[in-house]
Scaffold this motif. Structure first.
Motif, PDB file in Angstrom:
ATOM      1  N   LYS A   1       0.828  -1.225   0.000  1.00  0.00           N
ATOM      2  CA  LYS A   1       0.000   0.000   0.000  1.00  0.00           C
ATOM      3  C   LYS A   1       0.855   1.264   0.000  1.00  0.00           C
ATOM      4  O   LYS A   1       0.516   2.266  -0.618  1.00  0.00           O
ATOM      5  N   HIS A   2       1.945   1.226   0.756  1.00  0.00           N
ATOM      6  CA  HIS A   2       2.766   2.425   0.957  1.00  0.00           C
ATOM      7  C   HIS A   2       4.227   2.080   0.717  1.00  0.00           C
ATOM      8  O   HIS A   2       4.990   1.816   1.653  1.00  0.00           O
ATOM      9  N   GLY A   3       4.602   2.065  -0.504  1.00  0.00           N
ATOM     10  CA  GLY A   3       5.987   1.741  -0.847  1.00  0.00           C
ATOM     11  C   GLY A   3       6.946   2.818  -0.350  1.00  0.00           C
ATOM     12  O   GLY A   3       6.660   4.021  -0.422  1.00  0.00           O
ATOM     13  N   GLY A   4       8.057   2.402   0.180  1.00  0.00           N
ATOM     14  CA  GLY A   4       9.080   3.367   0.620  1.00  0.00           C
ATOM     15  C   GLY A   4       8.985   3.744   2.071  1.00  0.00           C
ATOM     16  O   GLY A   4       9.881   4.412   2.604  1.00  0.00           O
ATOM     17  N   ARG A   5       7.923   3.346   2.743  1.00  0.00           N
ATOM     18  CA  ARG A   5       7.797   3.667   4.167  1.00  0.00           C
ATOM     19  C   ARG A   5       8.403   2.557   5.019  1.00  0.00           C
ATOM     20  O   ARG A   5       8.307   1.380   4.672  1.00  0.00           O
ATOM     21  N   LYS A   6       8.985   2.957   6.128  1.00  0.00           N
ATOM     22  CA  LYS A   6       9.611   1.978   7.015  1.00  0.00           C
ATOM     23  C   LYS A   6       8.818   1.879   8.312  1.00  0.00           C
ATOM     24  O   LYS A   6       8.494   2.885   8.928  1.00  0.00           O
TER      25      LYS A   6
END
Length: 771
Positions: free
Chosen positions: A572-577
């Motif tokens: 859903k949220h690519g790039g979030r850690k």
């Protein structure tokens, strides 16, 4: 009384129109009838004869004139009218001389009665004579007045002028003395004829003839001869009475007396005095009854405060509010009294030290405020200056009391903890609890807190815990509290708090979407292979949460569960850690090995405790070292987690009474018993709570340094150059609503900014901004 009443019939009308003597004899008889016998008076025929004789006399010169010049006609009429006017003027002088001779034989009320009787008779006669001589008024008098002649009046005004000069000047003192004695009788409780005073007042007003326009009146005679002596006598009367009364009575009784006297004087004005006297009369009474004794009144105020004499304080307030600056000393005493009361209330609960109950502390603060806020509203009519005194006192005892001696930020910290207890779901809560009232009480104390940034830090941390742990009593109450804080301190103050709420709603939506994704992605068996979990995704910049101070290897079951969610989230949220805050996670474990009435116990545990207990699925006894190496928990975290389970007798130590260290093993207690099916083992550790409070205070100090530095840069950016002292003052002004900065701290921040080359010291000693 003069008895000059004409008994005989009228003399014959003058046969010659310009016969002044014959004309006056006839007129004098008629005027006598009007002056002395108003009831009998003259009949219409006689009245017309008198009027005609005046008309004939005033126009005679025109008839006998041999020239047609206007000058001759004018001069002739002037001469004849003047003679008649002077004859009437002399008549009035003689008449009043006889009235005066009779008047001086009377005194006190008899004098007033005679004065009023004669005044009525005289002014009524003046009205009749004015009509009788109206031809003279219309022509000769008008012409003389138009030419600017002095001491020429219309006939009625001439009557008043004569009374004023021939009667008033010699009798007004005696008349006024009689009036004052009459009023004094009334003040002493006797009944008087008020109409007599009213008529005297009216006569004094009527005699105020305007020198610049005789057709108008002014109040100069009344003010000089009635109002001034009346005010002087009133002042003397109340000065004497008040001193005598105070010598034998209490101050409270005196206040009641003074209040009653002021009301009496106010009621007296519409009865028989002019409205214009109200202001000077009340001022005179206030000076005699209040101003001259104000020090004694103020001395009594502390006694009334100490004994909660609300009605008497209200009475004193009303009295002293009448005189200039009469309330200032009361406000100062009130402020000192409230401050002392607040500090004494805190002293009663301050001995508990670090274990001080936040509710007891806040209740002590509120008790004093509630009592004296009510007093301000009832006794002091909510007057703004008394409200300010109350606020000043409350600000002092809230921020500077015994509890705050070692730590000035103690008040906002305790208030935040109290707010947490109010908003937290509790088994002690009852339906009768008025949440809105409790929140308003928190805001009452918040208004006086100087270090509002301290409250914000502690409140945001407790709010975060309530939201993460789901322990809020009411979502509506939480939003209401944030709204109140926003109204009090602005949007910026509550911005992060509101974002925390938004994250909770986003997490709710995300969990719903995750459940749908799991149903669509995995079959039934795969879905069962995991742990029922709920995930909260919290924005790093808005939540006052820090990663744990320990390493941790979660159990494989939990790893499998959270990895599945992590895969969903990354889709859903690519790039979030995602950073997992294990120390804030919690769960429930069913203890199938031990049951109550065939129902297994359920343990409510932290994630760390869960990881420890799950190890016992593979072995009944596990050593301290194995637990430590498997979970990788730091000793500072592992030991308290084990200690709670040992204390609850979920685990037993081997050997019995073994320490939390290498060489000790632990085994499940198969004989575990508890009154509740759900047993809470996830208990906060006091040492951790203390450390958290210390960490919060350190964070506050760092935030304050940044806040001061940003304010200094912002000011210098707009001003470019400033004197050092001016910069310090303006910085204090900008941030005082968040906390009260120390001058020394501001100076340190200025030095730091100079080192960072944001500012520079100029040759003239000023500070300059470096772009």
């Amino acid at each position: 009384m003069s008895s000059k009443i004409p008994a005989q019939g009228p003399p014959p009308m003058p046969t010659s129109k310009d016969d002044i003597n014959g004309t006056w004899r006839f007129l004098e008889w008629g005027v006598d009838r009007i002056m002395f016998s108003l009831k009998e008076g003259v009949d219409l025929k006689t009245y017309m004869s008198l009027y005609t004789s005046i008309h004939n006399f005033c126009t005679a010169q025109k008839a006998v004139s041999n020239t047609n010049t206007l000058e001759t006609n004018h001069r002739g009429a002037h001469l004849l009218g003047e003679e008649l006017y002077h004859r009437l003027n002399n008549y009035l002088k003689m008449h009043l001389a006889s009235v005066h001779a009779e008047m001086i034989k009377h005194s006190d009320e008899a004098l007033l009665t005679y004065y009023i009787e004669q005044w009525k008779r005289y002014t009524t006669a003046g009205t009749y004579n004015h009509h009788l001589f109206r031809y003279l008024n219309r022509h000769w008098v008008k012409r003389e007045m138009d030419e600017g002649k002095k001491e020429i009046y219309d006939i009625y005004t001439l009557h008043l002028v004569r009374w004023k000069e021939d009667m008033f000047g010699t009798t007004q003192n005696a008349v006024m003395d009689a009036v004052l004695r009459l009023v004094e009788k009334q003040r002493n409780g006797e009944t008087i004829e008020q109409s007599k005073v009213k008529q005297v007042v009216d006569s004094f007003v009527a005699l105020g003839i305007d020198d610049t326009d005789s057709t108008k009146t002014n109040l100069e005679v009344y003010r000089q001869y009635f109002e001034k002596p009346f005010i002087d006598a009133t002042s003397k009367y109340y000065e004497t009475e008040s001193e005598a009364f105070l010598a034998e009575n209490s101050m409270v009784d005196y206040m009641k007396k003074a209040e009653r006297r002021l009301d009496e004087e106010k009621e007296r004005v519409p009865l028989y005095l002019l409205p214009e006297i109200m202001q000077p009369l009340m001022k005179c009474c206030e000076t005699a009854l209040i101003q001259k004794h104000c020090n004694l009144l103020r001395d009594e105020f502390q006694v009334l405060l100490d004994n909660d004499r609300e009605d008497d304080m209200a009475r004193m307030y009303k009295l002293l509010s009448r005189i200039p600056e009469g309330l200032d000393p009361l406000r100062a005493k009130f402020e000192h009294h409230v401050r002392t009361a607040g500090q004494e209330a805190v002293n009663k609960v301050a001995d508990q030290g670090e274990s001080l109950d936040p509710k007891a502390y806040v209740d002590a603060l509120l008790e004093v405020h509630t009592q004296y806020a009510a007093l301000v509203q009832t006794a002091f009519t909510g007057e703004s200056e008394f409200v300010r005194s109350l606020d000043n006192a409350c600000r002092e005892y809230v921020n500077r009391n015994k509890v705050c001696e070692k730590n000035s930020a103690r008040s906002p910290e305790l208030l935040a903890k109290h707010a947490d207890n109010v908003l937290k779901r509790s088994t002690k809560a009852t339906e009768d609890d008025d949440m809105e009232k409790l929140l308003n009480q928190v805001m009452t104390v918040f208004k006086y807190i100087e270090d509002k940034d301290v409250f914000q830090k502690f409140y945001s941390r407790t709010l975060a815990k309530r939201l993460v742990n789901g322990t809020s009593a009411s979502g509506d109450a939480e939003t209401s509290m944030i709204s109140k804080l926003k109204d009090a301190s602005g949007f910026e103050y509550t911005n992060k708090l509101q974002r925390m709420f938004q994250d909770m709603q986003t997490s709710k939506d995300l969990n719903s979407a995750y459940e749908e994704w799991v149903k669509q992605t995995f079959d039934t068996d795969d879905r069962k292979d995991g742990v029922d979990a709920y995930y909260q995704i919290l924005g790093t910049g808005f939540w006052p949460l820090q990663p744990a101070n320990t390493s941790f290897i979660p159990p494989p079951t939990i790893v499998k569960t959270y990895e599945r969610f992590q895969n969903f989230y990354n889709s859903k949220h690519g790039g979030r850690k995602l950073t997992w805050l294990w120390h804030l996670c919690k769960g429930e474990i069913r203890a199938n090995y031990v049951k109550m009435n065939k129902v297994p116990y359920t343990f409510q545990v932290s994630t760390y405790q869960m990881a420890i207990l799950l190890l016992f699925n593979d072995s009944d006894t596990i050593s301290y070292d194995d637990i430590s190496s498997t979970t990788m928990l730091a000793k500072e975290t592992l030991d308290p987690s084990l200690a709670i389970m040992l204390k609850a007798k979920v685990l037993t130590a081997v050997p019995e009474g073994g320490a939390l260290t290498t060489g000790t093993s632990y085994t499940l207690n198969h004989g575990f018993k508890n009154k509740k099916l759900k047993v809470n083992l996830n208990i906060a550790i006091k040492a951790e709570q203390k450390q958290e409070a210390e960490d919060t205070h350190k964070t506050i100090e760092e935030d304050r340094k940044m806040l001061m530095q940003s304010a200094i840069v912002r000011i210098m950016k707009s001003r470019k150059t400033m004197k050092h002292q001016e910069l310090v003052s303006e910085t204090i002004q900008q941030i005082k609503n968040r906390f009260s900065p120390k001058v020394s701290d501001i100076k340190k921040c200025i030095d730091i900014l100079i080192e960072k080359e944001y500012l520079e010291r100029q040759e003239d000693g000023n500070l300059g901004y470096l772009a």
